[in-house]
Design a protein around this motif. Structure first.
Motif, PDB file in Angstrom:
ATOM      1  N   UNK A  19      32.661  34.972  26.215  1.00  0.00           N
ATOM      2  CA  UNK A  19      33.904  35.339  26.525  1.00  0.00           C
ATOM      3  C   UNK A  19      34.251  35.726  27.982  1.00  0.00           C
ATOM      4  N   UNK A  20      35.122  35.018  28.519  1.00  0.00           N
ATOM      5  CA  UNK A  20      35.402  35.274  29.897  1.00  0.00           C
ATOM      6  C   UNK A  20      36.897  35.831  30.036  1.00  0.00           C
ATOM      7  N   UNK A  21      37.151  37.369  30.426  1.00  0.00           N
ATOM      8  CA  UNK A  21      38.183  37.731  30.843  1.00  0.00           C
ATOM      9  C   UNK A  21      38.731  37.695  31.891  1.00  0.00           C
ATOM     10  N   UNK A  22      39.571  36.817  32.135  1.00  0.00           N
ATOM     11  CA  UNK A  22      39.825  36.380  33.797  1.00  0.00           C
ATOM     12  C   UNK A  22      40.968  36.758  34.280  1.00  0.00           C
ATOM     13  N   UNK A  23      40.652  37.511  35.391  1.00  0.00           N
ATOM     14  CA  UNK A  23      41.695  37.962  36.338  1.00  0.00           C
ATOM     15  C   UNK A  23      41.773  37.474  37.709  1.00  0.00           C
ATOM     16  N   UNK A  24      42.495  38.203  38.706  1.00  0.00           N
ATOM     17  CA  UNK A  24      42.434  37.688  40.043  1.00  0.00           C
ATOM     18  C   UNK A  24      40.946  37.737  40.831  1.00  0.00           C
ATOM     19  N   UNK A  25      40.094  38.586  40.228  1.00  0.00           N
ATOM     20  CA  UNK A  25      38.578  38.646  41.060  1.00  0.00           C
ATOM     21  C   UNK A  25      37.792  37.439  40.434  1.00  0.00           C
TER      22      UNK A  25
ATOM     23  N   UNK B  75      49.595  33.215  39.181  1.00  0.00           N
ATOM     24  CA  UNK B  75      48.718  34.056  39.663  1.00  0.00           C
ATOM     25  C   UNK B  75      47.144  33.767  39.704  1.00  0.00           C
ATOM     26  N   UNK B  76      46.942  32.776  38.769  1.00  0.00           N
ATOM     27  CA  UNK B  76      45.716  32.462  38.483  1.00  0.00           C
ATOM     28  C   UNK B  76      45.581  30.924  38.538  1.00  0.00           C
ATOM     29  N   UNK B  77      46.011  30.031  39.523  1.00  0.00           N
ATOM     30  CA  UNK B  77      45.913  28.711  39.462  1.00  0.00           C
ATOM     31  C   UNK B  77      44.507  28.228  39.304  1.00  0.00           C
TER      32      UNK B  77
ATOM     33  N   UNK C  90      38.499  31.965  26.456  1.00  0.00           N
ATOM     34  CA  UNK C  90      39.026  32.396  27.868  1.00  0.00           C
ATOM     35  C   UNK C  90      40.156  33.333  27.599  1.00  0.00           C
ATOM     36  N   UNK C  91      40.302  34.478  28.001  1.00  0.00           N
ATOM     37  CA  UNK C  91      41.364  35.321  28.048  1.00  0.00           C
ATOM     38  C   UNK C  91      42.151  35.650  29.517  1.00  0.00           C
ATOM     39  N   UNK C  92      43.071  34.846  29.609  1.00  0.00           N
ATOM     40  CA  UNK C  92      43.755  35.076  31.043  1.00  0.00           C
ATOM     41  C   UNK C  92      44.590  36.139  31.011  1.00  0.00           C
ATOM     42  N   UNK C  93      44.033  37.316  31.942  1.00  0.00           N
ATOM     43  CA  UNK C  93      44.783  38.607  32.056  1.00  0.00           C
ATOM     44  C   UNK C  93      45.709  38.547  33.441  1.00  0.00           C
ATOM     45  N   UNK C  94      46.352  37.616  33.267  1.00  0.00           N
ATOM     46  CA  UNK C  94      47.333  37.308  34.478  1.00  0.00           C
ATOM     47  C   UNK C  94      48.048  35.990  34.258  1.00  0.00           C
ATOM     48  N   UNK C  95      49.489  35.811  34.840  1.00  0.00           N
ATOM     49  CA  UNK C  95      49.911  34.663  34.790  1.00  0.00           C
ATOM     50  C   UNK C  95      49.341  33.334  35.315  1.00  0.00           C
ATOM     51  N   UNK C  96      49.741  32.115  34.933  1.00  0.00           N
ATOM     52  CA  UNK C  96      49.225  30.877  35.540  1.00  0.00           C
ATOM     53  C   UNK C  96      49.586  30.922  36.907  1.00  0.00           C
TER      54      UNK C  96
END
Length: 333
Positions: free
Chosen positions: A78-84, A114-116, A106-112
């Motif tokens: 499980x990846x909780x993905x943010x800017x870092x 901001x997380x290209x 994958x859980x994207x903890x921000x908008x696409x």
């Protein structure tokens, strides 16, 4: 016992709550930080351009992540993905090859927006979630799932309310759009909410200079206007507990609801936010939430009425326990 590898940011210690909830669901959890360093400088460089930390990211993966992935057999990754997040597509490709039996989530903890970088790792995940409703409507690869509140906020909500110290409370990283909107709200609301605690945190001089050069919202900002010490999660909880309402604004590129919206619900505190989409959520109540600036009627309903308790099923729905259960099981909300 089933095993899950959790890759998530340190961000206010939420990963500890995630580990606890997964363990309560019967999983053994191994944890990896999503970045080679939690230092302010490293995180700032990574947000500006991930190539600036590529060397340290490769060392971290080789020395910390790869030995774990080679040794253990996981049921879930499980990846909780943010800017870092500093893990690359090549790294996930190798992890996928070594963990063929695992389901990758994958859980994207921000908008696409901001997380290209996330687009490059999508092929290595079986299920992909986002907190950003707009992304899920534009791209069917995403399952929409809002964030959560943790148990500490639930405890606040169940306590007897103390005498308020603050009429309104805000703590957050000084992202340009958020910084400007919070200041405007706080100034405008002083007649109704005179006792204010506003805390704009800037992680480094480098981050301040970057925003000062690139963001129009920082045109009149001064370095001394910002706080240099990051408040702990415990400090934020204490502040919310003695506050009547909480201010909120999404950062640039986001329309999804911030964690603060759900933490207010768990703590049973009123919320003033600039995010107009909150009216489309099932927990929205005019007496609990004001979309700033609001009409005269909306302000009257918000300021003159007490907090309205929600049905218990809504509190359960947005708890971290339910969030983790849906992520690991694949069940819809």
């Amino acid at each position: 016992m089933k095993r899950v590898l959790l890759i998530a940011p340190v961000f206010f210690g939420y990963y500890k709550d995630m580990i606890l909830e997964a363990e309560e669901l019967g999983y053994h959890v191994d944890y990896l930080c999503d970045a080679p360093s939690n230092s302010n400088t490293s995180k700032a460089l990574g947000r500006i351009n991930k190539k600036l930390i590529s060397g340290s990211a490769k060392r971290y993966y080789k020395e910390k992540a790869l030995p774990l992935v080679e040794k253990e057999q996981y049921d879930k990754v499980l990846l909780v993905a943010g800017m870092t997040c500093a893990f690359t597509s090549d790294m996930f490709c190798e992890m996928r090859r070594l963990q063929r039996q695992a389901e990758f989530i994958l859980y994207q903890w921000d908008s696409e927006v901001n997380l290209p970088y996330c687009k490059s790792i999508h092929p290595y995940f079986d299920r992909i979630y986002t907190f950003e409703k707009a992304d899920s409507e534009q791209n069917k690869i995403y399952r929409f799932m809002p964030t959560f509140y943790t148990r500490i906020y639930e405890k606040i909500g169940k306590k007897e309310r103390p005498v308020p110290r603050y009429d309104c409370f805000y703590v957050g990283t000084a992202h340009p759009k958020k910084y400007l909107e919070i200041n405007r709200m706080a100034e405008d609301l002083k007649p109704e909410l005179p006792r204010q605690f506003i805390y704009h945190y800037i992680p480094s001089v480098l981050k301040y200079v970057y925003h000062k050069v690139t963001a129009k919202e920082y045109r009149h900002a001064r370095y001394r206007d910002f706080q240099k010490v990051k408040l702990s999660g415990a400090d934020i909880v204490k502040g919310m507990e003695v506050s009547t309402c909480i201010l909120d604004a999404p950062q640039g590129g986001q329309t999804g609801l911030t964690l603060r919206c759900f933490e207010c619900m768990g703590a049973k505190r009123k919320l003033i936010t600039t995010n107009a989409d909150i009216v489309n959520y099932d927990f929205y109540r005019k007496s609990n939430i004001l979309v700033y600036p609001g009409t005269e009627e909306e302000r009257k309903a918000f300021f003159e009425n007490p907090y309205e308790d929600l049905p218990e099923e809504l509190y359960r729905k947005y708890s971290m326990n339910s969030w983790m259960k849906r992520l690991l099981s694949g069940e819809e909300s």
